[in-house]
Design an enzyme around this catalytic site. Structure first.
Site, PDB file in Angstrom:
ATOM      1  N   ASP A 279      -5.732   1.145   2.301  1.00 27.23           N
ATOM      2  CA  ASP A 279      -4.633   2.069   2.588  1.00 27.23           C
ATOM      3  C   ASP A 279      -5.006   3.058   3.695  1.00 27.23           C
ATOM      4  O   ASP A 279      -6.095   3.657   3.675  1.00 27.23           O
ATOM      5  CB  ASP A 279      -4.293   2.840   1.300  1.00 27.23           C
ATOM      6  N   GLU A 321      -3.928  -1.454   6.296  1.00 25.04           N
ATOM      7  CA  GLU A 321      -2.565  -0.915   6.283  1.00 25.04           C
ATOM      8  C   GLU A 321      -2.458   0.164   7.366  1.00 25.04           C
ATOM      9  O   GLU A 321      -2.441   1.349   7.076  1.00 25.04           O
ATOM     10  CB  GLU A 321      -2.219  -0.345   4.898  1.00 25.04           C
TER      11      GLU A 321
HETATM   12  C1  GLC Z   1       0.150   4.602   2.883  1.00 23.10           C
HETATM   13  C2  GLC Z   1       1.097   4.239   1.755  1.00 23.10           C
HETATM   14  C3  GLC Z   1       2.066   5.365   1.541  1.00 23.10           C
HETATM   15  C4  GLC Z   1       1.304   6.616   1.196  1.00 23.10           C
HETATM   16  C5  GLC Z   1       0.224   6.900   2.240  1.00 23.10           C
HETATM   17  C6  GLC Z   1      -0.740   7.919   1.754  1.00 23.10           C
HETATM   18  O1  GLC Z   1       0.788   4.735   4.079  1.00 23.10           O
HETATM   19  O2  GLC Z   1       1.759   3.043   2.054  1.00 23.10           O
HETATM   20  O3  GLC Z   1       3.011   5.067   0.543  1.00 23.10           O
HETATM   21  O4  GLC Z   1       2.188   7.703   1.112  1.00 23.10           O
HETATM   22  O5  GLC Z   1      -0.554   5.754   2.542  1.00 23.10           O
HETATM   23  O6  GLC Z   1      -1.631   7.368   0.837  1.00 23.10           O
END
Ligand code: GLC
Length: 640
Positions: A279, A321
């Site tokens: 993430d 991500e």
């Molecule tokens: C990523 C997740 C999102 C979250 C962010 C902070 O972008 O997809 O939902 O708010 O990380 O962890």
């Protein structure tokens, strides 16, 4: 051999691993990555890091020793398949366990529903411990190794993983590497004055450095958590909190943070995770005077994670991500020689689909493909129309200009179109994270609502209803057939419209992304099997698309997507092929009937089967025009 290499080799010998037998895979990968791992570590943390490198070595050996035999067998199987995650048979779905099935054990009972649709890859949204009203949908983790009570237990998760394995289904979980909840043990210790743990975070006595950082760092949630720092009354210090005030950014300049997170990653690896969704990796390194995103050190850390995973939990692929600009995203794949993430979200293309749907024109989409075209071998995209997050309009200004639009006006139009401020729009969406200083905003809303289904149901307009279903299926088709893993978002397969109940929920009311995170009503989902219902039309349409994907090996991603300019600004197409077959996909993103003239360049062949409509198309015999109804697409398999 350097001194540290010699010491590490001695540890390896003392470890009693069977270097020529059972543990050969580990040994081989360890030996071939050792110099690289040391060099990455030195680049990030400087020389004289022997103790930490020895710790890391022991961690890798321990992880491998604890890895279940069934996972080691799977590692070998995956190793024998060339890049298993690029396969056309894989189709994913992201879902919230509690909103979909209450808890992990009930989820097992719902798997036949997913299997019937064709799903064989599950992304469970975060299920580790996270305080309910300060959770960010689970992305504020207070214990990386314990399952949140309302989802079940770690035992339940282990059972589910075994069940998935027996059913040939893959599992994806998140590792939230950039921050922890302020209730995490590390943050609690820091709050209690433990300096060791204070160093796990970025803390500041006064506003001097925070102000300097803030002057170049964008705000992620300007509406609910403005700025990038939060005052901790316990520590009497400012803490860096890039996302919500309750998510404390981890300080990766401290090697203990890296090593602790490596240990967490291995924990997920040994749970049997097939793809680990890393993430927000773009944010993990901070430097004054920069945006604190996509920095070189962040890439070095990801490369180091990857190299260690390749050694100790080799069957687990990493998904980065990073929802960043098109040119920046390509770096997350690394290169052929320095691997980074095997998978990344194609957020650029996702947003471009919404662009094309609103404008009815495909020129920005076509212009932008060049930026995201050349990814390294053995990497792939996640393709999607919607996920749990907002839609950011992050494609580049340059391509908007090349397509003949003004970036400011163009984005303004898109925001208006999807948020109810443009009278010609069918969409029902919401502006997310509006920043009055920059006028930036992103978009929330379900696939169905953004495609017009919510309005069509309210107005009981049959034509609009049909139109919105056509839009939904066209958007899904585009994601399902592009090169990569299609990742559906739960609820979209039966057309869930926006859920506004978050507005009165204390832990969610500040975050309208909850509008598109439905609570599943199984009476509604059961209508998927009831002929001619809206649910049935969307579900069976999606199922048919998935079946087509699984029946054609040329859809496996080998960097074999060629974009086609169709000679008409409303249409866009791409071609996929392998040594045995060739398919061409053409989409009409406009509300108009379009006549496409077919010449040698566009359709190189004589006879095609349109797999979506079930027709044979003879180019020579039936004149040279292909007709597209509004929002119609064709899936053309070349026959001769
Ligand atoms: C990523 C997740 C999102 C979250 C962010 C902070 O972008 O997809 O939902 O708010 O990380 O962890």
């Amino acid at each position: 051999m350097t001194q540290i290499e010699r010491e590490i080799n001695e540890i390896l010998v003392a470890s009693k691993l069977k270097l020529n037998g059972h543990d050969n895979m580990f040994y081989f990968r360890f030996a071939s990555n050792l110099k690289y791992i040391i060099s990455l570590y030195h680049q990030i943390y400087g020389l004289d890091r022997d103790q930490e490198l020895i710790y890391l070595t022991n961690l890798m050996i321990k992880t491998w020793k604890e890895r279940a035999d069934v996972l080691k067998e799977r590692d070998i199987q995956k190793d024998n398949m060339e890049s298993w995650f690029t396969d056309h048979n894989i189709v994913g779905m992201s879902l919230y366990v509690d909103r979909f099935a209450n808890n992990i054990s009930n989820l097992k009972e719902k798997l036949p529903y997913l299997e019937q649709l064709g799903i064989n890859f599950l992304h469970l949204m975060p299920i580790m411990k996270s305080p309910e009203n300060e959770s960010d949908g689970g992305y504020a983790v207070s214990d990386f190794k314990a399952v949140e009570d309302r989802f079940g237990t770690l035992e339940d998760l282990i059972k589910l993983q075994k069940h998935l394995l027996e059913h040939n289904m893959y599992l994806m979980l998140d590792v939230v590497i950039n921050h922890t909840s302020h209730h995490h043990e590390w943050a609690q210790k820091a709050k209690n004055g433990d300096k060791t743990y204070e160093n796990y975070f970025y803390t500041f006595e006064d506003r001097n450095l925070p102000d300097q950082f803030d002057s170049t760092m964008p705000e992620i949630f300007p509406h609910s958590s403005p700025g990038n720092f939060t005052w901790s009354s316990e520590m009497k210090k400012w803490v860096m909190t890039v996302f919500n005030y309750y998510q404390w950014d981890l300080n990766y300049t401290n090697p203990s943070v890296f090593l602790a997170m490596m240990d967490t990653i291995f924990f997920y690896g040994n749970l049997g995770v097939d793809i680990l969704r890393v993430d927000a990796p773009a944010f993990i390194w901070k430097k004054l005077g920069t945006t604190c995103q996509n920095l070189d050190e962040a890439h070095l850390i990801l490369k180091l994670f990857r190299a260690c995973v390749d050694v100790a939990t080799p069957g687990m692929a990493l998904l980065g991500e990073a929802i960043v600009a098109p040119k920046a995203i390509m770096k997350y794949f690394g290169s052929e020689s320095e691997n980074e993430c095997s998978v990344a979200y194609n957020a650029t293309h996702m947003a471009l689909q919404w662009d094309a749907l609103a404008t009815g024109e495909t020129s920005v989409m076509l212009m932008s493909q060049g930026d995201i075209y050349h990814k390294p071998k053995s990497t792939t995209w996640i393709n999607y129309t919607r996920c749990h997050d907002d839609i950011g309009l992050g494609f580049t200004d340059e391509n908007i200009i090349k397509a003949g639009f003004s970036p400011y006006e163009h984005r303004k139009f898109l925001k208006d179109y999807y948020s109810g401020n443009y009278s010609g729009s069918d969409a029902t969406g919401l502006l997310f994270a509006y920043n009055p200083k920059t006028e930036d905003a992103r978009i929330s809303g379900t696939l169905a609502s953004l495609c017009g289904l919510e309005k069509a149901i309210t107005s009981q307009d049959k034509n609009n209803l049909n139109k919105s279903i056509n839009k939904i299926l066209m958007m899904q088709a585009n994601s399902i057939f592009m090169g990569g893993i299609p990742m559906l978002f739960y609820g979209d397969e039966v057309g869930y419209t926006n859920d506004y109940s978050y507005q009165t929920d204390p832990g969610k009311e500040y975050d309208n992304r909850w509008a598109h995170r439905p609570i599943i009503d199984w009476n509604k989902n059961q209508k998927a099997n009831q002929l001619d219902t809206i649910e049935n039309r969307i579900y069976t349409g999606t199922q048919k698309l998935i079946n087509i994907r699984k029946s054609h090996a040329c859809i496996t991603d080998t960097n074999n997507t060629l974009w086609i300019e169709c000679g008409n600004k409303h249409l866009i197409g791409f071609r996929r092929w392998n040594e045995n077959e060739e398919m061409t996909f053409i989409f009409n993103y406009s509300p108009h009937k379009i006549y496409m003239s077919v010449n040698q360049y566009h359709l190189d062949g004589n006879q095609f089967r349109d797999l979506w409509h079930g027709q044979i198309i003879n180019i020579r015999e039936n004149a040279n025009l292909l007709v597209f109804d509004p929002y119609q697409f064709r899936i053309l398999l070349k026959l001769q």
